[in-house]
Design an enzyme around this catalytic site. Structure first.
Site, PDB file in Angstrom:
ATOM      1  N   TYR A   7      -1.946   4.078  -6.479  1.00 28.18           N
ATOM      2  CA  TYR A   7      -3.168   4.791  -6.064  1.00 28.18           C
ATOM      3  C   TYR A   7      -3.618   5.802  -7.122  1.00 28.18           C
ATOM      4  O   TYR A   7      -4.278   6.798  -6.815  1.00 28.18           O
ATOM      5  CB  TYR A   7      -2.982   5.462  -4.698  1.00 28.18           C
ATOM      6  CG  TYR A   7      -3.011   4.460  -3.569  1.00 28.18           C
ATOM      7  CD1 TYR A   7      -4.152   4.289  -2.794  1.00 28.18           C
ATOM      8  CD2 TYR A   7      -1.923   3.657  -3.303  1.00 28.18           C
ATOM      9  CE1 TYR A   7      -4.193   3.342  -1.776  1.00 28.18           C
ATOM     10  CE2 TYR A   7      -1.946   2.708  -2.290  1.00 28.18           C
ATOM     11  CZ  TYR A   7      -3.090   2.559  -1.535  1.00 28.18           C
ATOM     12  OH  TYR A   7      -3.126   1.617  -0.534  1.00 28.18           O
ATOM     13  N   HIS A  64      -3.253  -9.729  -0.896  1.00 28.94           N
ATOM     14  CA  HIS A  64      -3.479  -8.341  -0.505  1.00 28.94           C
ATOM     15  C   HIS A  64      -4.394  -8.210   0.717  1.00 28.94           C
ATOM     16  O   HIS A  64      -4.069  -7.507   1.671  1.00 28.94           O
ATOM     17  CB  HIS A  64      -4.052  -7.523  -1.662  1.00 28.94           C
ATOM     18  CG  HIS A  64      -4.180  -6.065  -1.322  1.00 28.94           C
ATOM     19  ND1 HIS A  64      -3.088  -5.275  -1.044  1.00 28.94           N
ATOM     20  CD2 HIS A  64      -5.268  -5.252  -1.193  1.00 28.94           C
ATOM     21  CE1 HIS A  64      -3.489  -4.047  -0.749  1.00 28.94           C
ATOM     22  NE2 HIS A  64      -4.805  -4.005  -0.840  1.00 28.94           N
ATOM     23  N   ASN A 100      -6.529  -4.123  -4.489  1.00 29.00           N
ATOM     24  CA  ASN A 100      -7.781  -3.557  -4.979  1.00 29.00           C
ATOM     25  C   ASN A 100      -7.564  -2.285  -5.789  1.00 29.00           C
ATOM     26  O   ASN A 100      -8.341  -1.972  -6.710  1.00 29.00           O
ATOM     27  CB  ASN A 100      -8.754  -3.286  -3.830  1.00 29.00           C
ATOM     28  CG  ASN A 100      -8.170  -2.398  -2.752  1.00 29.00           C
ATOM     29  OD1 ASN A 100      -7.208  -2.783  -2.088  1.00 29.00           O
ATOM     30  ND2 ASN A 100      -8.751  -1.222  -2.554  1.00 29.00           N
ATOM     31  N   HIS A 101      -6.504  -1.540  -5.513  1.00 32.40           N
ATOM     32  CA  HIS A 101      -6.244  -0.320  -6.277  1.00 32.40           C
ATOM     33  C   HIS A 101      -5.643  -0.602  -7.655  1.00 32.40           C
ATOM     34  O   HIS A 101      -5.415   0.333  -8.422  1.00 32.40           O
ATOM     35  CB  HIS A 101      -5.345   0.624  -5.481  1.00 32.40           C
ATOM     36  CG  HIS A 101      -6.069   1.352  -4.392  1.00 32.40           C
ATOM     37  ND1 HIS A 101      -6.778   2.506  -4.603  1.00 32.40           N
ATOM     38  CD2 HIS A 101      -6.227   1.060  -3.085  1.00 32.40           C
ATOM     39  CE1 HIS A 101      -7.324   2.919  -3.471  1.00 32.40           C
ATOM     40  NE2 HIS A 101      -7.005   2.048  -2.524  1.00 32.40           N
ATOM     41  N   HIS A 131      -3.470  -4.075   2.525  1.00 36.89           N
ATOM     42  CA  HIS A 131      -4.873  -3.619   2.548  1.00 36.89           C
ATOM     43  C   HIS A 131      -5.200  -2.760   3.765  1.00 36.89           C
ATOM     44  O   HIS A 131      -5.705  -1.646   3.627  1.00 36.89           O
ATOM     45  CB  HIS A 131      -5.812  -4.816   2.451  1.00 36.89           C
ATOM     46  CG  HIS A 131      -7.192  -4.480   1.983  1.00 36.89           C
ATOM     47  ND1 HIS A 131      -7.441  -3.562   0.985  1.00 36.89           N
ATOM     48  CD2 HIS A 131      -8.410  -4.942   2.384  1.00 36.89           C
ATOM     49  CE1 HIS A 131      -8.749  -3.481   0.774  1.00 36.89           C
ATOM     50  NE2 HIS A 131      -9.355  -4.304   1.617  1.00 36.89           N
ATOM     51  N   VAL A 132      -4.960  -3.264   4.963  1.00 31.85           N
ATOM     52  CA  VAL A 132      -5.158  -2.473   6.184  1.00 31.85           C
ATOM     53  C   VAL A 132      -3.914  -1.617   6.376  1.00 31.85           C
ATOM     54  O   VAL A 132      -2.802  -2.141   6.447  1.00 31.85           O
ATOM     55  CB  VAL A 132      -5.380  -3.379   7.405  1.00 31.85           C
ATOM     56  CG1 VAL A 132      -5.560  -2.530   8.664  1.00 31.85           C
ATOM     57  CG2 VAL A 132      -6.592  -4.270   7.181  1.00 31.85           C
ATOM     58  N   HIS A 133      -4.108  -0.310   6.506  1.00 29.64           N
ATOM     59  CA  HIS A 133      -2.973   0.614   6.522  1.00 29.64           C
ATOM     60  C   HIS A 133      -2.386   0.709   7.926  1.00 29.64           C
ATOM     61  O   HIS A 133      -2.418   1.752   8.589  1.00 29.64           O
ATOM     62  CB  HIS A 133      -3.399   1.989   6.008  1.00 29.64           C
ATOM     63  CG  HIS A 133      -3.866   1.964   4.593  1.00 29.64           C
ATOM     64  ND1 HIS A 133      -4.489   3.023   3.984  1.00 29.64           N
ATOM     65  CD2 HIS A 133      -3.803   0.983   3.645  1.00 29.64           C
ATOM     66  CE1 HIS A 133      -4.798   2.712   2.732  1.00 29.64           C
ATOM     67  NE2 HIS A 133      -4.385   1.466   2.511  1.00 29.64           N
ATOM     68  N   ASP A 179       0.834  -1.212   0.000  1.00 30.96           N
ATOM     69  CA  ASP A 179       0.000   0.000   0.000  1.00 30.96           C
ATOM     70  C   ASP A 179       0.864   1.254   0.000  1.00 30.96           C
ATOM     71  O   ASP A 179       0.671   2.164   0.788  1.00 30.96           O
ATOM     72  CB  ASP A 179      -0.928  -0.017   1.217  1.00 30.96           C
ATOM     73  CG  ASP A 179      -1.826  -1.243   1.241  1.00 30.96           C
ATOM     74  OD1 ASP A 179      -3.041  -1.089   1.033  1.00 30.96           O
ATOM     75  OD2 ASP A 179      -1.329  -2.361   1.466  1.00 30.96           O
ATOM     76  N   ASP A 218      -1.431  -2.801  -3.955  1.00 27.80           N
ATOM     77  CA  ASP A 218      -1.759  -1.369  -3.915  1.00 27.80           C
ATOM     78  C   ASP A 218      -0.501  -0.552  -4.178  1.00 27.80           C
ATOM     79  O   ASP A 218       0.240  -0.197  -3.264  1.00 27.80           O
ATOM     80  CB  ASP A 218      -2.440  -0.977  -2.605  1.00 27.80           C
ATOM     81  CG  ASP A 218      -3.899  -1.372  -2.585  1.00 27.80           C
ATOM     82  OD1 ASP A 218      -4.375  -1.994  -3.557  1.00 27.80           O
ATOM     83  OD2 ASP A 218      -4.586  -1.060  -1.584  1.00 27.80           O
ATOM     84  N   HIS A 262     -11.070  -1.074  10.173  1.00 34.17           N
ATOM     85  CA  HIS A 262     -11.019  -0.878   8.725  1.00 34.17           C
ATOM     86  C   HIS A 262     -10.779  -2.225   8.046  1.00 34.17           C
ATOM     87  O   HIS A 262      -9.856  -2.963   8.402  1.00 34.17           O
ATOM     88  CB  HIS A 262      -9.897   0.095   8.382  1.00 34.17           C
ATOM     89  CG  HIS A 262     -10.066   0.791   7.069  1.00 34.17           C
ATOM     90  ND1 HIS A 262     -11.241   1.425   6.706  1.00 34.17           N
ATOM     91  CD2 HIS A 262      -9.223   0.952   6.015  1.00 34.17           C
ATOM     92  CE1 HIS A 262     -11.103   1.952   5.511  1.00 34.17           C
ATOM     93  NE2 HIS A 262      -9.889   1.669   5.072  1.00 34.17           N
ATOM     94  N   HIS A 263     -11.635  -2.567   7.088  1.00 37.89           N
ATOM     95  CA  HIS A 263     -11.546  -3.824   6.335  1.00 37.89           C
ATOM     96  C   HIS A 263     -11.739  -5.063   7.211  1.00 37.89           C
ATOM     97  O   HIS A 263     -11.287  -6.158   6.852  1.00 37.89           O
ATOM     98  CB  HIS A 263     -10.208  -3.928   5.578  1.00 37.89           C
ATOM     99  CG  HIS A 263      -9.972  -2.820   4.603  1.00 37.89           C
ATOM    100  ND1 HIS A 263     -10.912  -2.446   3.673  1.00 37.89           N
ATOM    101  CD2 HIS A 263      -8.895  -2.008   4.419  1.00 37.89           C
ATOM    102  CE1 HIS A 263     -10.420  -1.448   2.943  1.00 37.89           C
ATOM    103  NE2 HIS A 263      -9.209  -1.163   3.378  1.00 37.89           N
TER     104      HIS A 263
END
Length: 447
Positions: free
Chosen positions: A199, A318, A233-234, A355-357, A167, A196, A327-328
């Site tokens: 972006y 991911h 996903n991005h 995925h999770v930042h 990410d 990711d 989140h997620h």
């Protein structure tokens, strides 16, 4: 063949050794440290990290990845903006003056109102293991030279150091993450990227110019060591409202991988061997249910792993299967139900996800006993289960995930809302070390 994780009695920050406060929950440790949770802006397009190399049609966005199943090949990729130019790579070993050449292909694509430059991919085969090579791309006054080092031949006690980033994006924090990785004294030799990338899809009409700035941004590292790609996903870039109905179009045109070497039918899932590690890349955003191409490939792939040759079995994806952030939360549950029994049966060592930042490390747990009616719905300690590490903390413009589920679940060993990278340092067939961005250090060994 499982892993046992032992926490060191210290933690690191990139700026130096400091202590951080922690609180003990029902699970493991939740760090009270939060590295700046303010949103970081993407760097301006005229930033020096996005600089276009001088000269007409000069190659840019140069990057390499492993180009052969066994590790003795490299795929070199680059873009020429004005015309195709040469698709040939010249390469030679450090101790040799004999230059070899490898021809490649050139592809282009259009996305909404954007037309790409000329994207070159050239595969260099049959290299010597554990050897430094130089390579050149371009022609005339715009020739550019880089180098890489091939891995040692696969073997059970071959030490090797992998970097981990997920990410990433292209913010000021992203630049800090990449800089810290480059300066890390552990010196990652190959980077495992868990999805990711640029972006660009966060911009109106998925502005693909931001794919170009990102390619120039990572060149300073990705041209010198392989980045092993995982789609997130991005990278989907599916937007029928603007006429773009082909998923993963920019990603699959820009980033080639050696998927056919492992008999995969898609560049979104594949496997490689590197030193003492067997790495399986999966796609969280492609069909993965029973009888799908990804599923059928995966269940055929696991029996191929020879643990006497590559004792460390690592999976990249991911979306995390275990996640205690709000989140997620539980987004990976359907994939966990499908694949966790396989991970446990074949004793996968570590599963890295993004995925999770933020950062999180799990205990070795499984939840394979649950069958809806038996009530056994709580993950339990399982010696055969992998350790799950979420490292989606590269620093992108969407910011950190800071809200966590409470109390901390029993499967969660450590979690921290901070930006950074990871180092996965394999010592031999029995021991490795994982370090999070020089902020937390954990030692793993065979039990």
């Amino acid at each position: 063949m499982g892993l046992k994780w032992v926490s060191a009695d210290f933690v690191y920050l990139l700026v130096g050794l400091i202590l951080i406060a922690v609180e003990i929950c029902n699970g493991g440790i939740t760090s009270s440290f939060v590295r700046n949770d303010d949103l970081s802006l993407d760097m301006p397009v005229d930033s020096d990290v996005f600089r276009v190399p001088p000269g007409y049609n000069a190659p840019q966005q140069v990057h390499i990845t492993q180009g052969a199943y066994e590790g003795n090949g490299v795929i070199v990729s680059w873009i020429t903006p004005d015309e195709p130019g040469s698709n040939t790579v010249l390469y030679w070993a450090e101790d040799s003056e004999l230059k070899n050449s490898a021809d490649g292909i050139v592809v282009t694509y259009k996305y909404f109102n954007y037309t790409s430059g000329y994207i070159h991919h050239s595969s260099i085969k049959n290299l010597e293991f554990d050897t430094k090579y130089y390579y050149e791309v371009g022609i005339g006054n715009t020739t550019r030279q880089f180098w890489f080092i091939t891995p040692p031949k696969a073997g059970p006690d071959v030490p090797y150091t992998f970097g981990l980033i997920g990410d990433l994006g292209q913010t000021f924090d992203s630049n800090g993450t990449l800089t810290h990785y480059e300066l890390n004294p552990a010196k990652g030799q190959t980077l495992l990227f868990v999805g990711d990338l640029s972006y660009a899809d966060d911009y109106p009409f998925h502005d693909n110019n931001r794919w170009d700035t990102w390619g120039r941004f990572i060149e300073r590292n990705a041209a010198y060591q392989p980045w092993i790609w995982t789609a997130g996903n991005h990278e989907i870039d599916f937007d029928p409202e603007i006429g773009e109905s082909e998923p993963f179009k920019p990603y699959t045109h820009r980033f080639f991988v050696p998927y056919r070497e492992s008999e995969s039918t898609s560049p979104l899932w594949y496997s490689i061997k590197r030193a003492s590690a067997y790495i399986i890349v999966m796609s969280s955003y492609s069909a993965y249910g029973k009888y799908t191409p990804q599923y059928k490939w995966f269940i055929k792939e696991l029996p191929k792993v020879n643990r006497t040759e590559t004792p460390w079995l690592v999976v990249l994806m991911h979306s995390p299967l275990y996640n205690s952030y709000v989140h997620h939360y539980m987004e990976g549950e359907t994939m966990r139900v499908m694949y966790e029994p396989w991970f446990v049966e074949y004793k996968v060592d570590i599963i890295f996800a993004g995925h999770v930042h933020a950062y999180e490390r799990s205990e070795r747990v499984s939840n394979v006993a649950y069958n809806v009616v038996n009530g056994l719905c709580t993950p339990i300690r399982d010696h055969s289960a992998p350790v799950y590490i979420t490292i989606g903390d590269g620093g992108n413009l969407e910011g950190l995930a800071t809200e966590m589920t409470e109390p901390q679940p029993s499967y969660s060993a450590y979690r921290e809302a901070s930006f950074g990278h990871g180092i996965f340092d394999i010592k031999n067939k029995d021991a490795c070390l994982f370090q999070l961005a020089s902020q937390s250090r954990w030692i793993c060994c065979r039990s």
